[in-house]
Scaffold this active site. Structure first.
Site, mmCIF file in Angstrom:
data_model
loop_
_atom_site.group_PDB
_atom_site.id
_atom_site.type_symbol
_atom_site.label_atom_id
_atom_site.label_comp_id
_atom_site.label_asym_id
_atom_site.label_seq_id
_atom_site.Cartn_x
_atom_site.Cartn_y
_atom_site.Cartn_z
ATOM 1 N N ASP A 1 5.739 -3.713 -6.765
ATOM 2 C CA ASP A 1 5.327 -3.790 -5.360
ATOM 3 C C ASP A 1 6.052 -4.923 -4.643
ATOM 4 O OD1 ASP A 1 3.641 -1.921 -6.375
ATOM 5 O OD2 ASP A 1 1.820 -3.139 -6.207
ATOM 6 N N GLY B 1 -3.729 1.118 -1.324
ATOM 7 C CA GLY B 1 -2.791 1.173 -2.436
ATOM 8 C C GLY B 1 -1.344 1.199 -1.962
HETATM 9 C C1 GLA Z 1 -0.001 -1.459 -8.868
HETATM 10 C C2 GLA Z 1 0.747 -2.647 -9.445
HETATM 11 C C3 GLA Z 1 2.199 -2.286 -9.780
HETATM 12 C C4 GLA Z 1 2.270 -1.013 -10.624
HETATM 13 C C5 GLA Z 1 1.408 0.095 -10.016
HETATM 14 C C6 GLA Z 1 1.323 1.294 -10.906
HETATM 15 O O1 GLA Z 1 0.535 -1.117 -7.616
HETATM 16 O O2 GLA Z 1 0.740 -3.725 -8.537
HETATM 17 O O3 GLA Z 1 2.828 -3.361 -10.437
HETATM 18 O O4 GLA Z 1 1.920 -1.258 -11.941
HETATM 19 O O5 GLA Z 1 0.092 -0.355 -9.732
HETATM 20 O O6 GLA Z 1 2.546 1.890 -11.039
#
Ligand code: GLA
Length: 389
Positions: A175, A126
Site C-alpha cells: 500500500d 480498504g
Molecule cells: C493490506 C496490507 C497490504 C497487503 C494487503 C493484502 O492492504 O496493508 O500490505 O498485505 O492487505 O494484499
C-alpha cells in the site's frame, strides 16, 4: 479541494507565514493479494483519490493536527517529545508513527509543525487511507527538513515500518509503495522480495476499472490479518525443512504440490497454497495484460477471488455477493475482493457498455439483500505522492 483546505488551515491556525501543500494517493490492487508479506508479487495502482495536507513550520517542538474528515475531534496537540501511540491520539497515530520512525532512523526533526489534512478516500474502504496518510507524512518531513537523501521507496518503507511497529498492524509494503511510487495510467508490478518494480500501462481497451465499496468493515480485521501472516510464516518454516526457499513466493505451483505435505495443519496448507498460487497468477496476469489478453487477465482475477474466499478465507458475505453479481453480468471480464479483506471493496474490469448496467443491477440487488447501499467509483489511476506547492 486545496483552496478549502488552506482556508480551513488559516481559520484554525491563523494567517501569516508560508503554508505548503502535499498530496498522497490511495490505491487499488488489481491482483496479488496477501502476497506482499510472502515475498511474492503485487500489481496495484495509485488512485486519484487520496489525502491532502497543508503544513506550516513552528519554532517550538509542538505538533498540531487537524483533519477535516474528523471535525468533531478538533485540533489534536502533542509534541515531538511525545511520539508514543495512544488511543486518545486517534488518527494522528499514523503521522506520529512516521515521525517516530524518522527519528529512530537518525533523521532529526528539529521543529514542530501545524498540519491540516483532508482525504477523499472513503474511510474503512480498504483503499489505503492510512498508507496514504503515512506516505503523505513522510513526504512532508522529507520536504520540510530537506532530507534529499531519502528516496520515495524509503518513504514507503518508513510508512510500513511505522504501521508495523507503532500502530500494530503487521502489513506488507504494497500500500505504501503504491502511494509513494504510483504512476498515472500505470499499475506497478512489484516484486516484494527484492523491491524491483516495473510500470505496466493499464491498456484495458474498451473497459474500465470499477471499484465497488461494500461499506462494511468487519471487526477484528487487524487481528485476522496478523493471524494469516503468522500462519504463512509457520507454513514457510515447515516447508523450509524440505526445500531451500526464502519465501512462499519462491515456489511454483508444481513445487508447492510436491512439498506441501511438510505443512502439517490443513488450514495452514490452504493459506500457503493461496500465497503460492496467487503469486503465480499475478505474474501470469501481468503477462496477459501486456499482451492484450484481457479475457485471461479477467479469468485470473476471478480465480484470485475464489482462492481468497475458499483458501485464504478473507472474504465475507457482502463481498461474495458483490463478486457473484458482478461475474454474472455480461461484459464483466473479472471481479474480486481487493485489499486486506473482511469487507471493503471489490475491483472489477467492466466493458464500457456494461458499466451503467453493472452499477444499476448490483446497486439494486445489494440494497435489497444487504439493506444498505453499495458505492461505485470508476477508477482514475493517478501519480504517486507529490509536493503541490
Ligand atoms: C493490506 C496490507 C497490504 C497487503 C494487503 C493484502 O492492504 O496493508 O500490505 O498485505 O492487505 O494484499
Amino acid at each position: 479541494m486545496v483552496k478549502k483546505l488552506i482556508e480551513t488551515f488559516q481559520n484554525l491556525y491563523g494567517c501569516g507565514r508560508e503554508i505548503r501543500t502535499y498530496f498522497a494517493p490511495g490505491r487499488v490492487n488489481l491482483i496479488g493479494e496477501h502476497t506482499d508479506y510472502n515475498g511474492g508479487h503485487v500489481f496495484p495502482c495509485a488512485l486519484t483519490l487520496g489525502t491532502y495536507a497543508a503544513v506550516r513550520n513552528r519554532e517550538d517542538r509542538v505538533l498540531r493536527f487537524y483533519s477535516m474528515n474528523f471535525e468533531s475531534v478538533g485540533i489534536i496537540e502533542t509534541s515531538l517529545d511525545n511520539l508514543i501511540p495512544s488511543e486518545a491520539a486517534s488518527w494522528t497515530n499514523y503521522p506520529k508513527g512516521v515521525m517516530w520512525t524518522f527519528e529512530k532512523r537518525g533523521y532529526q526533526l528539529n521543529h514542530g509543525l501545524d498540519i491540516a489534512i483532508f482525504g477523499d478516500i472513503p474511510n474503512g474502504s480498504g483503499l489505503s487511507s492510512s498508507a496514504s496518510l503515512e506516505v503523505l507524512t513522510g513526504l512532508i518531513l522529507k520536504d520540510t527538513f530537506g532530507f534529499d537523501q531519502i528516496s520515495m521507496v524509503e518513504i514507503a518503507q518508513i510508512g510500513q515500518y511505522s504501521e508495523n511497529n507503532f500502530n500494530g498492524m503487521n502489513c506488507g509494503i504494497m500500500d505504501q509503495f503504491a502511494s509513494a511510487m504510483g504512476k498515472k495510467d500505470h499499475a506497478i508490478f512489484l516484486d516484494t522480495n527484492t523491491l524491483n518494480y516495473e510500470y505496466a500501462p493499464i491498456k484495458l481497451e474498451d473497459a474500465k476499472i470499477v471499484i465497488t465499496n461494500s461499506k462494511v468493515k468487519h471487526s477484528l480485521v487487524n487481528s485476522a490479518y496478523n493471524q494469516r501472516r503468522n500462519e504463512c510464516e509457520t507454513a514457510l518454516a515447515e516447508l523450509q525443512t524440505v526445500v531451500d526457499i526464502k519465501g512462499l513466493g519462491d515456489l511454483t505451483e508444481a513445487e508447492f504440490e510436491a512439498h506441501k505435505d511438510a505443512i502439517k495443519d490443513p488450514v495452514r496448507q490452504k493459506r500457503a497454497k493461496h500465497a503460492v498460487y496467487e503469486n503465480q497468477r499475478t505474474i501470469k496476469a501481468v503477462k496477459a495484460l501486456r499482451s492484450g489478453d484481457l479475457v485471461l487477465f479477467g479469468q485470473l482475477i476471478n480465480a484470485s477471488h475464489a482462492s481468497l474466499r475458499d483458501d485464504y478465507e478473507v472474504s465475507c458475505e457482502e463481498i461474495d455477493l458483490l463478486v457473484d453479481l458482478a461475474q454474472s453480468i455480461p461484459g464483466v471480464l473479472g471481479s474480486r475482493i481487493t485489499g486486506g479483506g473482511f469487507g471493503g471493496c471489490t475491483v472489477s474490469i467492466v466493458k464500457n457498455e456494461a458499466v451503467d448496467t453493472f452499477i444499476e443491477k448490483i446497486g439494486k440487488t445489494y440494497m435489497e439483500k444487504i439493506g444498505h447501499e453499495a458505492e461505485f467509483y470508476v477508477a482514475a489511476v493517478g501519480d504517486g505522492a507529490k509536493v503541490l506547492s
